[in-house]
Structure formats: C-alpha cells, structure tokens
Motif scaffolding. Sequence first.
Motif, PDB file in Angstrom:
ATOM      1  N   GLN A  76     -28.059  91.865  -5.278  1.00 52.37           N
ATOM      2  CA  GLN A  76     -27.947  91.046  -6.485  1.00 52.37           C
ATOM      3  C   GLN A  76     -29.132  90.107  -6.659  1.00 52.37           C
ATOM      4  OE1 GLN A  76     -25.310  87.422  -7.311  1.00 52.37           O
ATOM      5  NE2 GLN A  76     -24.046  89.088  -8.103  1.00 52.37           N
ATOM      6  N   LYS A  77     -29.532  89.444  -5.595  1.00 51.59           N
ATOM      7  CA  LYS A  77     -30.620  88.470  -5.690  1.00 51.59           C
ATOM      8  C   LYS A  77     -31.922  89.134  -6.140  1.00 51.59           C
ATOM      9  CE  LYS A  77     -28.941  84.463  -4.096  1.00 51.59           C
ATOM     10  NZ  LYS A  77     -29.094  83.154  -4.737  1.00 51.59           N
ATOM     11  N   GLY A  78     -32.223  90.281  -5.556  1.00 53.54           N
ATOM     12  CA  GLY A  78     -33.485  90.945  -5.857  1.00 53.54           C
ATOM     13  C   GLY A  78     -33.491  91.709  -7.164  1.00 53.54           C
ATOM     14  N   GLU A  79     -32.313  92.031  -7.680  1.00 56.13           N
ATOM     15  CA  GLU A  79     -32.228  92.861  -8.887  1.00 56.13           C
ATOM     16  C   GLU A  79     -31.614  92.093 -10.053  1.00 56.13           C
ATOM     17  OE1 GLU A  79     -33.865  95.309  -8.225  1.00 56.13           O
ATOM     18  OE2 GLU A  79     -33.557  95.782  -6.126  1.00 56.13           O
ATOM     19  N   TYR A  80     -31.889  90.791 -10.110  1.00 61.73           N
ATOM     20  CA  TYR A  80     -31.266  89.971 -11.152  1.00 61.73           C
ATOM     21  C   TYR A  80     -31.652  90.440 -12.555  1.00 61.73           C
ATOM     22  CZ  TYR A  80     -29.969  86.066 -14.095  1.00 61.73           C
ATOM     23  OH  TYR A  80     -29.433  85.313 -15.106  1.00 61.73           O
ATOM     24  N   THR A  81     -32.904  90.868 -12.730  1.00 61.74           N
ATOM     25  CA  THR A  81     -33.336  91.319 -14.058  1.00 61.74           C
ATOM     26  C   THR A  81     -32.546  92.542 -14.495  1.00 61.74           C
ATOM     27  OG1 THR A  81     -35.568  90.488 -13.627  1.00 61.74           O
ATOM     28  CG2 THR A  81     -35.318  92.021 -15.459  1.00 61.74           C
ATOM     29  N   ALA A  82     -32.304  93.457 -13.567  1.00 61.20           N
ATOM     30  CA  ALA A  82     -31.508  94.650 -13.888  1.00 61.20           C
ATOM     31  C   ALA A  82     -30.088  94.251 -14.281  1.00 61.20           C
ATOM     32  CB  ALA A  82     -31.483  95.595 -12.689  1.00 61.20           C
ATOM     33  N   ILE A  83     -29.504  93.316 -13.540  1.00 64.40           N
ATOM     34  CA  ILE A  83     -28.147  92.854 -13.851  1.00 64.40           C
ATOM     35  C   ILE A  83     -28.104  92.202 -15.228  1.00 64.40           C
ATOM     36  CG2 ILE A  83     -26.366  91.179 -13.201  1.00 64.40           C
ATOM     37  CD1 ILE A  83     -27.169  91.691 -10.276  1.00 64.40           C
ATOM     38  N   ARG A  84     -29.099  91.385 -15.520  1.00 61.40           N
ATOM     39  CA  ARG A  84     -29.140  90.698 -16.812  1.00 61.40           C
ATOM     40  C   ARG A  84     -29.230  91.706 -17.960  1.00 61.40           C
ATOM     41  NH1 ARG A  84     -33.944  86.681 -17.183  1.00 61.40           N
ATOM     42  NH2 ARG A  84     -35.058  88.662 -17.337  1.00 61.40           N
ATOM     43  N   GLU A  85     -30.031  92.754 -17.780  1.00 62.35           N
ATOM     44  CA  GLU A  85     -30.152  93.765 -18.832  1.00 62.35           C
ATOM     45  C   GLU A  85     -28.840  94.522 -19.015  1.00 62.35           C
ATOM     46  OE1 GLU A  85     -33.649  96.191 -18.993  1.00 62.35           O
ATOM     47  OE2 GLU A  85     -34.925  94.651 -18.105  1.00 62.35           O
ATOM     48  N   CYS A  86     -28.173  94.829 -17.912  1.00 57.13           N
ATOM     49  CA  CYS A  86     -26.876  95.513 -18.006  1.00 57.13           C
ATOM     50  C   CYS A  86     -25.852  94.638 -18.719  1.00 57.13           C
ATOM     51  CB  CYS A  86     -26.374  95.887 -16.614  1.00 57.13           C
ATOM     52  SG  CYS A  86     -27.303  97.217 -15.818  1.00 57.13           S
ATOM     53  N   ARG A  87     -25.846  93.352 -18.401  1.00 59.13           N
ATOM     54  CA  ARG A  87     -24.912  92.426 -19.061  1.00 59.13           C
ATOM     55  C   ARG A  87     -25.205  92.347 -20.559  1.00 59.13           C
ATOM     56  NH1 ARG A  87     -22.213  88.375 -16.056  1.00 59.13           N
ATOM     57  NH2 ARG A  87     -22.797  86.767 -17.561  1.00 59.13           N
ATOM     58  N   THR A  88     -26.472  92.313 -20.917  1.00 63.42           N
ATOM     59  CA  THR A  88     -26.861  92.249 -22.328  1.00 63.42           C
ATOM     60  C   THR A  88     -26.365  93.473 -23.091  1.00 63.42           C
ATOM     61  OG1 THR A  88     -28.840  90.932 -21.831  1.00 63.42           O
ATOM     62  CG2 THR A  88     -28.836  92.157 -23.910  1.00 63.42           C
ATOM     63  N   LEU A  89     -26.443  94.640 -22.436  1.00 66.28           N
ATOM     64  CA  LEU A  89     -26.093  95.901 -23.092  1.00 66.28           C
ATOM     65  C   LEU A  89     -24.634  96.305 -22.889  1.00 66.28           C
ATOM     66  CD1 LEU A  89     -29.332  97.823 -22.078  1.00 66.28           C
ATOM     67  CD2 LEU A  89     -28.745  97.061 -24.385  1.00 66.28           C
ATOM     68  N   GLY A  90     -23.911  95.544 -22.066  1.00 70.66           N
ATOM     69  CA  GLY A  90     -22.512  95.880 -21.812  1.00 70.66           C
ATOM     70  C   GLY A  90     -22.329  97.080 -20.900  1.00 70.66           C
ATOM     71  N   ILE A  91     -23.307  97.344 -20.037  1.00 70.60           N
ATOM     72  CA  ILE A  91     -23.210  98.458 -19.089  1.00 70.60           C
ATOM     73  C   ILE A  91     -22.479  97.972 -17.840  1.00 70.60           C
ATOM     74  CG2 ILE A  91     -24.506 100.076 -17.649  1.00 70.60           C
ATOM     75  CD1 ILE A  91     -26.787  99.884 -19.710  1.00 70.60           C
ATOM     76  N   PRO A  92     -21.388  98.618 -17.430  1.00 65.34           N
ATOM     77  CA  PRO A  92     -20.645  98.180 -16.241  1.00 65.34           C
ATOM     78  C   PRO A  92     -21.506  98.249 -14.979  1.00 65.34           C
ATOM     79  CG  PRO A  92     -19.368  99.757 -17.525  1.00 65.34           C
ATOM     80  CD  PRO A  92     -20.756  99.771 -18.088  1.00 65.34           C
ATOM     81  N   THR A  93     -21.345  97.243 -14.121  1.00 64.82           N
ATOM     82  CA  THR A  93     -22.125  97.183 -12.888  1.00 64.82           C
ATOM     83  C   THR A  93     -21.216  97.080 -11.664  1.00 64.82           C
ATOM     84  OG1 THR A  93     -22.318  94.789 -13.243  1.00 64.82           O
ATOM     85  CG2 THR A  93     -24.201  96.148 -13.880  1.00 64.82           C
ATOM     86  N   ILE A  94     -21.643  97.772 -10.615  1.00 65.45           N
ATOM     87  CA  ILE A  94     -21.046  97.660  -9.284  1.00 65.45           C
ATOM     88  C   ILE A  94     -22.143  97.100  -8.398  1.00 65.45           C
ATOM     89  CG2 ILE A  94     -20.126  98.950  -7.314  1.00 65.45           C
ATOM     90  CD1 ILE A  94     -19.250 101.098  -9.426  1.00 65.45           C
ATOM     91  N   CYS A  95     -21.837  96.071  -7.610  1.00 67.84           N
ATOM     92  CA  CYS A  95     -22.916  95.418  -6.870  1.00 67.84           C
ATOM     93  C   CYS A  95     -22.435  94.894  -5.524  1.00 67.84           C
ATOM     94  CB  CYS A  95     -23.475  94.265  -7.705  1.00 67.84           C
ATOM     95  SG  CYS A  95     -24.898  93.433  -6.979  1.00 67.84           S
ATOM     96  N   LEU A  96     -23.250  95.107  -4.483  1.00 63.09           N
ATOM     97  CA  LEU A  96     -23.009  94.442  -3.211  1.00 63.09           C
ATOM     98  C   LEU A  96     -23.275  92.952  -3.403  1.00 63.09           C
ATOM     99  CD1 LEU A  96     -23.548  97.457  -2.333  1.00 63.09           C
ATOM    100  CD2 LEU A  96     -24.403  96.505  -0.183  1.00 63.09           C
ATOM    101  N   VAL A  97     -22.354  92.111  -2.945  1.00 59.85           N
ATOM    102  CA  VAL A  97     -22.559  90.665  -3.046  1.00 59.85           C
ATOM    103  C   VAL A  97     -22.412  90.043  -1.658  1.00 59.85           C
ATOM    104  CG1 VAL A  97     -21.963  90.402  -5.477  1.00 59.85           C
ATOM    105  CG2 VAL A  97     -20.144  90.357  -3.788  1.00 59.85           C
TER     106      VAL A  97
END
Length: 231
Positions: free
Chosen positions: A170-191
């Motif tokens: 999550q920490k290293g891929e924050y930009t990817a997460i932000r783009e997915c949130r913007t587009l409404g793409i579901p995410t699965i992530c190790l936290v």
Amino acid sequence: MTKKNWNINLKEMVKVGVHFGHETKKWNPKMAPYIFKERQNSHIINLTYTARFLSEACDFVFDGAKRGKQFMIVGTKHQTADAAKLAALAARCHYVNKKWLAGMLTNWFTTEARLEKLKNLMKKKNTGGFDQFTKKEAAILRRELNKLQEDLGGIRYMKKLPDIVIILDQKGEYTAIRECRTLGIPTICLVDTDCDPDLVDIPIPANDDGRGPIRLILKKLILAIRTGRAL
C-alpha cells in the motif's frame, strides 16, 4: 458471493512470517483492530483476521474470474516485483512490477496510445522493419521500444481498464490505489501495521515486506482466479 474453502492455514502463515508487523512507533492506529499484541517493540498481526479477509478476497476474485473479469497485479518494490510477475503469468493477469506511471489508468487514452506504439514497434522489430532505417534511427527506435517494454510490458495485452486490482504494497503503490479509487475499480491489498485499511476495498492484514508472506497470499489468490476461470 460464493463462499469456498481455500485451505487457508494459520500454521502455514506463521511459518512464513505473515504475522510480523512493523515497529510499534510506525503503526497506523486504524490497524488496531487487526493487531494481536506487541512483542519486542513490534506489532504482531492477528492472523484470524488475515485468514478471514484472505478468504473473502479469494471468494471475490473467484467470482470475478468466473464472470470473465480482468485482473491487474501491482508490486513494484524489490520484494514484490518477481512475485507479481510470476503470479500474473500463472493466472493470465496483467501486471505492473517496474514502475507505476502516473495516469496509467486515469489517463487511459494516453496509455492506450502508448500500448499501440509498443505493439507497432514490436511488429517492426520482429518483421525486420528496423532494417530500413539508418543505424542511428534504428538505435533510437530500439531504445524507445525497450523503454516502452519496461514501462508497459506487463499490460501490453490490456484492451480496457482492469476490473479488479491486487496491490502488494500500500505505501509504495499509493498512486495506483488513488487511481483505482477515482475510477471505482475494486482493490485487494496487503496492509501491514503502518497502513490505512480504509483506502482499499478488501484489506488483507499481513507482513508486506517479506517474500514468503507475499508469495503465500498470492498463491491463494491465483488459485482462486484459476479455479474461477476453469468453470
């Protein structure tokens, strides 16, 4: 959502170190519900929650794969890069394991154009098309091709935005997460214990620094995807 038994074993998770969190001083208070205890100034993750959310994630990707959904796996730090690529190839998923280019999803029109450029350059190279250029021109085209392959090689067959994105850090891929949130793409992530579980749709509490935990969790998710696609 279909509920299946994915053979998620707590002893197996302990063996590879899924439960090891970060130092207590680095924690995110939002991870408190998923922490079992403190030990030697580090947090220990409650693997009961890991098993619960991993099982939920497996059910989710199984259902998605059964319906023909497309997946992307993102892991660009050195602990995750090889695992992301191998898992993606095993399950016929798209992947990003070198660098996430800002706007890769949110500026899809530009990404599509670059993918088309990559396809055309690969075709030219494979059919001897570079031979019609001068040595200098051919060298420039080869450098451009190499750069495109490095940036987009893992998504070169992607025709549209992914339906589900699996993120390994999550920490290293924050930009990817932000783009997915913007587009409404579901995410699965190790936290890990320094992450914010609210940023993703299905957070899997886990050590996101060790290769063993990452490989184990990916193994379960990939099995679920392949099982769903086989139906």
